[in-house]
Design a protein around this motif. Structure first.
Motif, short mmCIF file in Angstrom:
data_model
loop_
_atom_site.label_atom_id
_atom_site.label_comp_id
_atom_site.label_asym_id
_atom_site.label_seq_id
_atom_site.Cartn_x
_atom_site.Cartn_y
_atom_site.Cartn_z
N LYS A 1 0.82 -1.22 0.00
CA LYS A 1 0.00 0.00 0.00
C LYS A 1 0.86 1.26 0.00
N TYR A 2 0.15 2.40 -0.19
CA TYR A 2 0.70 3.75 0.06
C TYR A 2 1.94 4.06 -0.77
N LEU B 1 1.35 5.93 7.79
CA LEU B 1 0.48 6.02 6.61
C LEU B 1 -0.79 5.19 6.75
N TRP C 1 2.71 12.34 0.04
CA TRP C 1 1.42 12.47 0.76
C TRP C 1 0.62 13.64 0.20
N VAL D 1 -1.29 7.68 -1.42
CA VAL D 1 -0.34 7.74 -0.29
C VAL D 1 -1.05 8.22 0.98
N ARG D 2 -1.96 9.16 0.83
CA ARG D 2 -2.61 9.75 2.02
C ARG D 2 -3.96 9.11 2.34
N CYS E 1 -4.21 8.19 5.97
CA CYS E 1 -3.41 9.01 6.88
C CYS E 1 -3.94 10.44 6.83
#
Lengths: 358, 358
Positions: free
Chosen positions: A214-215, B236, B269, B275-276, B279
């Motif tokens: 992920k991410y 994350l 991010w 990516v975010r 988070c």
């Protein structure tokens, strides 16, 4: 090269005014961005073949948007700055970039294909790169790609590319299990030195992706580790002792995690025999043998990078036009309060001229 | 706690005089080393069983030297400071260390064994750790190990360990494919917060070892990447939003490559939705939720680490007594010209007291 402020405000579409001021402040300073990517639109025949054969291609979905495709699968959303040279030059104008060095998006490498096929793709993409740059030849120059799975073919293609107008070559940082200290890869690097090709090492085929579902963790963790592994492979194997000093080689993304972890490596070299077995001098003494780009996205990290590498060894590189690149190209360097004007000039263009032999 | 200079010169066996002066200068400053390793000598019955069953054990080859063995295979050359509490205290005297926190050498974890067997080993090693520290209870304290492959057993053992005198627990940074954001591991971390156990996260079972056959590259490249992966997994995934703020957690080796690469993560991010996704706040805002040790071996790296983490979040940790650890424990912090006396006091002991709840 920077546009008039009024125009810049419009073109920058909502970016804050400090960027405009930053660009203005840089007007007297040449700006060369030595790490960016392109992907040629290619013709309909290629796109049709690519979709069937699992090759990478661009699907233009209209409105300036599209996808990098791998065969029939969407790999990454992108916009036309990646494939349209006119749009790219508009972006360079808006960002105040005098010269940008373009290279392949790593998915174009074809290292997993049969070598002859990768060679044919490399030739085609390299010629497309020159055509792309030909739209504004003083604003864009290219680094070639090569079929790295076959060292003879790779050497032949970098020679051909240099003869046709490339400034050098971008290669992936490893070839399967072979790190940069592999004899074949060292032969290739020595050949690049011989033909005067600048070499940009770019992480690809990231380690341990199965551990990073992920991410975009492969881009955040594995890519910097790949680059550090490559630099250490050259240092600890003693390869820098054998490679010609004329080799101009640069590692993207600020050299990955290398600069921050150099102390750990230096300590290990001092106190553990198997670390220093093939490396006659302390690892830190080899930092004058390679360059790194400035794509670290944090002024504290950039300070460390310059402290470790020296102000002659860090070059502006943005990773443009991808979202993980520097969005306001050069702003980290231009806005850094700890750098002198002379240092900024080196990082923004002087060091790139040395690396690229311009 | 530091010995008289004359004695120190003799005991330090050839180290240069500046170290003695450094130790002298630190006399008024308490020094707590919160990252070190031990391996209990164990009895003959254990050693015989270990050799047959592939368990880790110490082979004492005489003259203060020996090997960590795994079954019948030599894993690492070591010396008796690792297994002999009297020799360890001599080393602490020579180095001017008031208190050292000992934890298992990661090869002792037993995470690949059946859970009940790993639990029995953990109980035995944990009791041995207390006995080891009992030689000089004001100079040495311990962090326990747990059978992390079974969360219930791991929680039970950390509770037992806290009741018997451990200050907390050291765990490996992942469990196979499960990163620190795995629900079971988060349950364990929440339990540690509940029972007041400090948690040290140590890299082990390093990624991509097949790509790193020489020069201890798994220790130089993969370990720092493992630690960064663990920190990013907590950030994350949004795990820090759910974990209690009372959790005291620390990452070894200066947090691996995290601090240097935080800018890259922050940029990703901002500009990449995936990516975010889990988070809610910028990654940099979570640095007040964990500690890192100071084992970065370079004053420039330590400066960056303190800049990024804050002066309350970095603790002296040496990785003693291994060759990849700090050989003159505390010298990097004590000799750092950019740190105030108050900052040094925090890093040398104040922050460790907060982390360990001393």
């Amino acid at each position: 090269m920077a546009p008039a402020p009024e125009l810049a405000v419009g073109m920058m579409d909502g970016r804050d005014a400090t960027k405009v001021m930053t660009i203005e402040a840089s007007k007297n300073m040449a700006v060369i961005d030595m790490h960016s990517h392109f992907f040629p639109a290619m013709d309909a025949a290629y796109r049709a073949r690519a979709e069937v054969e699992g090759l990478p291609w661009i699907r233009d979905t209209g409105g300036g948007k599209g996808f990098i495709m791998q065969g029939g699968t969407e790999f990454r959303p992108v916009d036309d700055v990646l494939w349209d040279p006119a749009r790219r030059v508009e972006a360079l104008d808006a960002q105040g970039i005098d010269l940008q060095i373009l290279c392949a998006t790593p998915i174009m490498f074809g290292y997993g294909r049969p070598a002859a096929e990768a060679r044919d793709l490399a030739q085609r993409f390299n010629d497309e790169a020159l055509a792309f740059c030909g739209y504004a030849p003083h604003r864009m120059k290219a680094l070639a790609q090569v079929p790295l799975q076959d060292i003879d073919m790779a050497c032949a293609e970098v020679s051909r590319a240099m003869a046709t107008g490339h400034l050098g070559v971008q290669i992936g940082n490893h070839m399967g299990m072979r790190n940069l200290d592999d004899e074949g890869l060292l032969t290739f690097l020595a050949h690049c030195a011989e033909v005067g090709a600048a070499v940009l090492i770019h992480p690809w085929d990231m380690m341990a992706r199965e551990r990073m579902p992920k991410y975009m963790l492969p881009w955040l963790v594995a890519m910097p580790a790949e680059t550090q592994l490559s630099i250490l492979s050259l240092i600890l194997s003693g390869a820098f002792e054998r490679l010609p000093k004329s080799l101009r080689i640069c590692f993207g993304h600020g050299g990955g995690s290398f600069a921050f972890l150099l102390g750990r490596v230096e300590n290990a070299w001092k106190y553990r025999d198997i670390v220093r077995a093939d490396c006659p001098r302390p690892p830190s003494t080899y930092v004058d043998r390679f360059f790194v780009d400035s794509a670290v996205f944090d002024p504290r990290a950039l300070s460390l990078l310059i402290d470790v590498m020296g102000e002659d060894r860090v070059l502006l590189g943005s990773d443009h036009p991808f979202p993980l690149g520097e969005q306001d190209i050069g702003s980290l360097v231009l806005g850094h309060e700890g750098l002198s004007g002379a240092q900024k000039a080196k990082i923004l263009s002087g060091n790139a001229k040395a690396f690229l032999n311009l």
